[in-house]
Scaffold this motif. Structure first.
Motif, PDB file in Angstrom:
ATOM      1  N   ALA A 302      26.363  45.737  39.507  1.00  0.00           N
ATOM      2  CA  ALA A 302      25.744  44.477  39.461  1.00  0.00           C
ATOM      3  C   ALA A 302      26.051  43.257  38.914  1.00  0.00           C
ATOM      4  CB  ALA A 302      24.189  44.844  38.718  1.00  0.00           C
ATOM      5  N   TRP A 303      26.716  43.175  37.649  1.00  0.00           N
ATOM      6  CA  TRP A 303      27.308  42.003  37.222  1.00  0.00           C
ATOM      7  C   TRP A 303      28.420  41.541  38.534  1.00  0.00           C
ATOM      8  CZ3 TRP A 303      24.467  38.890  34.814  1.00  0.00           C
ATOM      9  CH2 TRP A 303      23.702  39.386  33.624  1.00  0.00           C
ATOM     10  N   ALA A 304      29.094  42.507  38.737  1.00  0.00           N
ATOM     11  CA  ALA A 304      30.387  42.231  39.603  1.00  0.00           C
ATOM     12  C   ALA A 304      29.837  41.500  40.872  1.00  0.00           C
ATOM     13  CB  ALA A 304      31.128  43.517  39.951  1.00  0.00           C
ATOM     14  N   ARG A 305      28.648  41.860  41.319  1.00  0.00           N
ATOM     15  CA  ARG A 305      27.983  41.390  42.864  1.00  0.00           C
ATOM     16  C   ARG A 305      27.645  39.949  42.490  1.00  0.00           C
ATOM     17  NH1 ARG A 305      26.190  46.836  43.691  1.00  0.00           N
ATOM     18  NH2 ARG A 305      24.478  46.310  42.677  1.00  0.00           N
ATOM     19  N   GLN A 306      27.203  39.671  41.252  1.00  0.00           N
ATOM     20  CA  GLN A 306      26.734  38.248  40.743  1.00  0.00           C
ATOM     21  C   GLN A 306      27.903  37.464  40.574  1.00  0.00           C
ATOM     22  OE1 GLN A 306      23.555  38.146  38.308  1.00  0.00           O
ATOM     23  NE2 GLN A 306      22.150  39.396  39.470  1.00  0.00           N
ATOM     24  N   ARG A 307      29.134  37.976  40.757  1.00  0.00           N
ATOM     25  CA  ARG A 307      30.148  37.114  40.514  1.00  0.00           C
ATOM     26  C   ARG A 307      30.427  37.111  38.915  1.00  0.00           C
ATOM     27  NH1 ARG A 307      33.119  36.027  45.045  1.00  0.00           N
ATOM     28  NH2 ARG A 307      34.197  34.080  43.753  1.00  0.00           N
ATOM     29  N   ARG A 308      30.013  37.991  38.161  1.00  0.00           N
ATOM     30  CA  ARG A 308      30.161  37.677  36.623  1.00  0.00           C
ATOM     31  C   ARG A 308      30.995  38.957  36.176  1.00  0.00           C
ATOM     32  NH1 ARG A 308      26.920  34.471  33.908  1.00  0.00           N
ATOM     33  NH2 ARG A 308      28.619  34.895  32.088  1.00  0.00           N
ATOM     34  N   PRO A 309      32.233  38.922  36.314  1.00  0.00           N
ATOM     35  CA  PRO A 309      33.133  39.816  35.900  1.00  0.00           C
ATOM     36  C   PRO A 309      33.255  39.921  34.363  1.00  0.00           C
ATOM     37  CG  PRO A 309      34.598  38.168  36.856  1.00  0.00           C
ATOM     38  CD  PRO A 309      33.104  37.814  37.161  1.00  0.00           C
ATOM     39  N   ASP A 310      32.855  38.710  33.727  1.00  0.00           N
ATOM     40  CA  ASP A 310      32.934  38.715  32.305  1.00  0.00           C
ATOM     41  C   ASP A 310      31.852  39.536  31.743  1.00  0.00           C
ATOM     42  OD1 ASP A 310      31.290  37.010  33.485  1.00  0.00           O
ATOM     43  OD2 ASP A 310      30.891  36.061  31.649  1.00  0.00           O
ATOM     44  N   LYS A 347      37.872  39.404  43.107  1.00  0.00           N
ATOM     45  CA  LYS A 347      37.090  38.633  44.025  1.00  0.00           C
ATOM     46  C   LYS A 347      36.778  37.319  43.367  1.00  0.00           C
ATOM     47  CE  LYS A 347      35.456  42.727  46.402  1.00  0.00           C
ATOM     48  NZ  LYS A 347      34.304  43.497  46.744  1.00  0.00           N
ATOM     49  N   VAL A 348      36.904  36.991  42.006  1.00  0.00           N
ATOM     50  CA  VAL A 348      36.354  35.696  41.547  1.00  0.00           C
ATOM     51  C   VAL A 348      37.148  34.515  42.133  1.00  0.00           C
ATOM     52  CG1 VAL A 348      36.267  34.377  39.485  1.00  0.00           C
ATOM     53  CG2 VAL A 348      35.659  36.858  39.560  1.00  0.00           C
ATOM     54  N   PRO A 349      38.434  34.476  42.261  1.00  0.00           N
ATOM     55  CA  PRO A 349      39.571  35.350  41.954  1.00  0.00           C
ATOM     56  C   PRO A 349      40.229  35.036  40.536  1.00  0.00           C
ATOM     57  CG  PRO A 349      40.350  33.803  43.246  1.00  0.00           C
ATOM     58  CD  PRO A 349      39.211  33.236  43.158  1.00  0.00           C
ATOM     59  N   ASN A 350      40.581  36.033  39.742  1.00  0.00           N
ATOM     60  CA  ASN A 350      41.344  35.649  38.654  1.00  0.00           C
ATOM     61  C   ASN A 350      42.434  36.861  38.600  1.00  0.00           C
ATOM     62  OD1 ASN A 350      42.337  35.789  35.868  1.00  0.00           O
ATOM     63  ND2 ASN A 350      40.288  35.131  35.142  1.00  0.00           N
ATOM     64  N   PRO A 351      43.640  36.390  39.064  1.00  0.00           N
ATOM     65  CA  PRO A 351      44.634  37.380  39.314  1.00  0.00           C
ATOM     66  C   PRO A 351      45.109  37.994  37.950  1.00  0.00           C
ATOM     67  CG  PRO A 351      45.614  34.970  39.963  1.00  0.00           C
ATOM     68  CD  PRO A 351      44.030  35.011  39.857  1.00  0.00           C
ATOM     69  N   LYS A 352      45.321  37.138  36.937  1.00  0.00           N
ATOM     70  CA  LYS A 352      45.740  37.704  35.672  1.00  0.00           C
ATOM     71  C   LYS A 352      44.943  38.631  35.119  1.00  0.00           C
ATOM     72  CE  LYS A 352      48.810  33.475  34.529  1.00  0.00           C
ATOM     73  NZ  LYS A 352      49.034  32.564  33.692  1.00  0.00           N
ATOM     74  N   ALA A 385      43.861  39.011  44.796  1.00  0.00           N
ATOM     75  CA  ALA A 385      43.638  38.105  43.848  1.00  0.00           C
ATOM     76  C   ALA A 385      44.278  36.859  44.040  1.00  0.00           C
ATOM     77  CB  ALA A 385      43.244  38.481  42.468  1.00  0.00           C
ATOM     78  N   TRP A 386      45.628  36.961  43.931  1.00  0.00           N
ATOM     79  CA  TRP A 386      46.645  35.922  44.075  1.00  0.00           C
ATOM     80  C   TRP A 386      46.350  35.128  45.408  1.00  0.00           C
ATOM     81  CZ3 TRP A 386      49.013  33.915  40.078  1.00  0.00           C
ATOM     82  CH2 TRP A 386      49.428  34.383  39.204  1.00  0.00           C
ATOM     83  N   ALA A 387      46.343  35.928  46.501  1.00  0.00           N
ATOM     84  CA  ALA A 387      46.184  35.316  47.908  1.00  0.00           C
ATOM     85  C   ALA A 387      44.657  34.469  47.815  1.00  0.00           C
ATOM     86  CB  ALA A 387      46.056  36.261  48.877  1.00  0.00           C
ATOM     87  N   ARG A 388      43.779  34.877  47.140  1.00  0.00           N
ATOM     88  CA  ARG A 388      42.410  34.173  47.031  1.00  0.00           C
ATOM     89  C   ARG A 388      42.554  32.993  46.214  1.00  0.00           C
ATOM     90  NH1 ARG A 388      39.639  39.770  46.373  1.00  0.00           N
ATOM     91  NH2 ARG A 388      39.102  40.423  48.313  1.00  0.00           N
ATOM     92  N   SER A 389      43.543  32.709  45.215  1.00  0.00           N
ATOM     93  CA  SER A 389      43.369  31.680  44.197  1.00  0.00           C
ATOM     94  C   SER A 389      44.110  30.450  45.031  1.00  0.00           C
ATOM     95  CB  SER A 389      44.123  32.415  42.974  1.00  0.00           C
ATOM     96  OG  SER A 389      45.675  32.279  43.081  1.00  0.00           O
ATOM     97  N   ASN A 390      43.790  29.479  44.154  1.00  0.00           N
ATOM     98  CA  ASN A 390      44.616  28.182  44.482  1.00  0.00           C
ATOM     99  C   ASN A 390      45.821  28.025  43.618  1.00  0.00           C
ATOM    100  OD1 ASN A 390      42.429  27.830  46.582  1.00  0.00           O
ATOM    101  ND2 ASN A 390      41.279  27.028  45.105  1.00  0.00           N
ATOM    102  N   ASN A 391      46.201  28.994  43.112  1.00  0.00           N
ATOM    103  CA  ASN A 391      47.645  28.747  42.156  1.00  0.00           C
ATOM    104  C   ASN A 391      48.669  28.303  43.101  1.00  0.00           C
ATOM    105  OD1 ASN A 391      50.052  29.519  40.962  1.00  0.00           O
ATOM    106  ND2 ASN A 391      48.397  30.301  39.105  1.00  0.00           N
ATOM    107  N   PRO A 392      49.368  27.305  42.495  1.00  0.00           N
ATOM    108  CA  PRO A 392      50.528  27.014  43.431  1.00  0.00           C
ATOM    109  C   PRO A 392      51.587  28.026  43.684  1.00  0.00           C
ATOM    110  CG  PRO A 392      50.307  25.845  41.456  1.00  0.00           C
ATOM    111  CD  PRO A 392      49.255  26.620  41.458  1.00  0.00           C
TER     112      PRO A 392
END
Length: 559
Positions: A302-310, A347-352, A385-392
């Motif tokens: 449920a938290w994951a669907r609300q984009r709250r992985p923390d 999906k957030v994304p947070n690759p680390k 996660a890396w592909a979704r992120s904006n990390n250079p």
């Protein structure tokens, strides 16, 4: 109220406190790059992972047909079908047979899906002509309902039940198992209305004393099955119907168990009623209900669907703490929890963070806490996660992950061979990148994918689809656009040639290729491609648009 879920779970005596990851998984590391931590974990536990686990991982990961097992008779293992047929042959010779063993073997054989209903009936008819046939009861007919279920023919299963009802001999009238199997057949066919109707009929027959049950608790699984049918349905009144069943079973003295509660909680959450699910949990906790590992995963999801992985991560830590203290197997963390958390961070994304969860899973497997290794899907989550992120550095990190997957796969450490989705994620990362050579690198990865696809032609998960073609072309165009601003760049024509070759390749794709892309909005993808080519910096883009028109003509499209 939503924030109270964690505290509500934690307030139970067994859940107080916290346990550090290191306390449960020695050697695992949080918040580190997976391509470093995976190597460390694998190296430090090489003896644990090899050689036994390597040979058994595929078996552990494979979902076997429910209920199928070998039977032992006289020291020799036999399949359920062999047991049934040998016992039928013995009965036809006049020998006495163990009917309970026959019932068990017949039931398992039906669940395997390897015997159709017609054959099952013919076997019963053979038995009916023997001396043993006089002792048969409705139990021998119940596997026929299961066979119809496996054939996805619940209506025929219901017709068969009506036939049993009309039998003159009461011993062949449907019993509680007959109704349970029929409810299951309609549940698997995703027909909750029929499940409800059959349950209502079953309860009425109990009231009328037409069916005897040992105690009300034995009827709970019927209610649970119908509740599960409403949970998995998209019926607009699914919540209302499930609630009515939940209330009804308690009124007749049937106490909900963990299966009931988790299904009902899941339904409230599915309806985006997280507050109501929390309220229900609190009310049931006061009546003695305690969460199990599935309960945790419901709220984690449920938290994951609300984009709250923390929040999902906090619950996972609480679960590990509860298991560490109690050693209660119902609270044991499993792959479902790791998968939920892995996808949540991806999906957030947070690759680390995604990488650290994967690293922790590997360590948990090495320590024996979980029985299954992560596979392609889980490793790919880090790359996604890396592909979704904006990390250079996202494209380089994604490709580094791809290489690591190949290394682990070829060394037989993990069943993690990259598939078309994995390659598409890396290529997408390069399409977003403004680095020099990103288009060429994406094209090289595409060539590697096509080479793998030729090597494994029967593996559908490796065959390039329309999306990966789209991403490669985008990467080439974006790379050319970035390079065109730099004086003296001569790579544009090379990229243009590659786009041309990809369009020509698409022109010659067989019908099976386009049919395999039924999950893709083909019209939208092709429209986007045309616009992208039209805005490209290529000097001969008119020729590319001609190639595109030829592609549309080959597909009988006019755009």
């Amino acid at each position: 109220m939503k924030r109270e879920i964690i505290s509500s779970l934690s307030r139970l005596p067994s859940l107080k406190g916290r346990c550090s990851t290191a306390a449960l998984y020695s050697g695992s590391q949080r918040n580190v790059n997976i391509w470093t931590s995976v190597s460390k974990v694998v190296t430090s536990r090489h003896q644990v992972l090899d050689p036994i686990c390597r040979s058994t991982t595929h078996i552990q990961r494979t979902h076997t047909i429910s209920g199928v097992r070998s039977f032992s008779e006289g020291g020799a293992h036999q399949s359920p079908s062999s047991v049934v047929m040998s016992m039928v042959a013995a009965a036809e010779k006049g020998s006495e047979i163990d009917l309970q063993s026959l019932y068990n073997a017949f039931g398992v054989w039906a669940k395997s899906g390897h015997v159709n209903a017609d054959r099952a009936l013919s076997i019963i008819m053979r038995l009916d002509k023997t001396q043993a046939g006089k002792q048969l009861t409705v139990t021998i007919y119940n596997p026929v309902i299961t066979s119809y279920d496996m054939q996805n023919e619940p209506e025929k299963a219901e017709t068969f039940l009506r036939w049993l009802e009309n039998r003159k001999d009461d011993k062949f009238h449907p019993n509680q198992d007959t109704y349970l199997y029929l409810i299951k057949a309609f549940k698997n066919a995703r027909n909750p209305e029929m499940c409800q109707s059959i349950l209502d009929e079953f309860c009425k027959k109990i009231d009328e004393k037409k069916i005897e049950v040992s105690k009300n608790e034995s009827v709970r699984q019927h209610f649970n099955m119908v509740l599960a049918a409403w949970v998995q349905s998209k019926h607009p009144k699914s919540l209302e119907k499930a609630t009515a069943n939940f209330d009804a079973m308690q009124k007749i003295g049937i106490k909900p168990n963990d299966i009931t509660m988790n299904a009902f909680l899941g339904l409230w959450i599915k309806q985006d009623s997280l507050d109501k699910a929390q309220e229900l949990f609190q009310n049931m906790a006061e009546k003695g209900f305690r969460p199990n590992s599935s309960t945790y995963n419901i709220f984690m999801s449920a938290w994951a669907r609300q984009r709250r992985p923390d929040k999902a991560d906090d619950l996972f830590q609480d679960l590990k703490k509860a298991y560490s203290i109690s050693k209660d197997y119902t609270l044991k963390p499993g792959i479902a929890h790791y998968t939920t958390l892995l996808q949540a961070w991806s999906k957030v994304p947070n690759p680390k963070k995604t990488a650290s969860v994967l690293s922790e899973w590997i360590a948990a497997f090495a320590s024996g806490l979980v029985k299954e290794k992560p596979t392609t899907q889980e490793f790919s989550a880090v790359i996604q996660a890396w592909a979704r992120s904006n990390n250079p550095d996202s494209a380089k990190q994604a490709e580094l992950g791809l290489r690591q997957m190949f290394q682990l796969w070829t060394s037989n450490e993990f069943d993690c061979r990259p598939n078309v989705a994995t390659f598409t994620s890396v290529i997408s990362a390069y399409a977003k990148s403004n680095e020099k050579g990103s288009g060429d690198r994406a094209y090289q990865l595409f060539q590697k994918l096509t080479g793998l696809a030729e090597q494994y032609p029967d593996d559908k998960l490796l065959q390039p689809d329309l999306i990966v073609y789209q991403k490669v072309i985008w990467a080439l165009i974006e790379s050319a656009a970035a390079a065109s601003s730099k004086s003296g760049d001569t790579s544009s024509s090379s990229k243009e040639d590659k786009v041309h070759s990809l369009l020509v390749d698409l022109q010659h794709k067989p019908e099976s290729f386009w049919n395999s892309n039924n999950y893709v909005d083909t019209d939208r993808v092709l429209t986007d491609l045309k616009q992208k080519i039209g805005y490209s910096p290529f000097p001969h883009k008119k020729m590319l648009l001609r190639d595109f028109r030829q592609l549309l003509a080959a597909r009988n499209l006019d755009r």
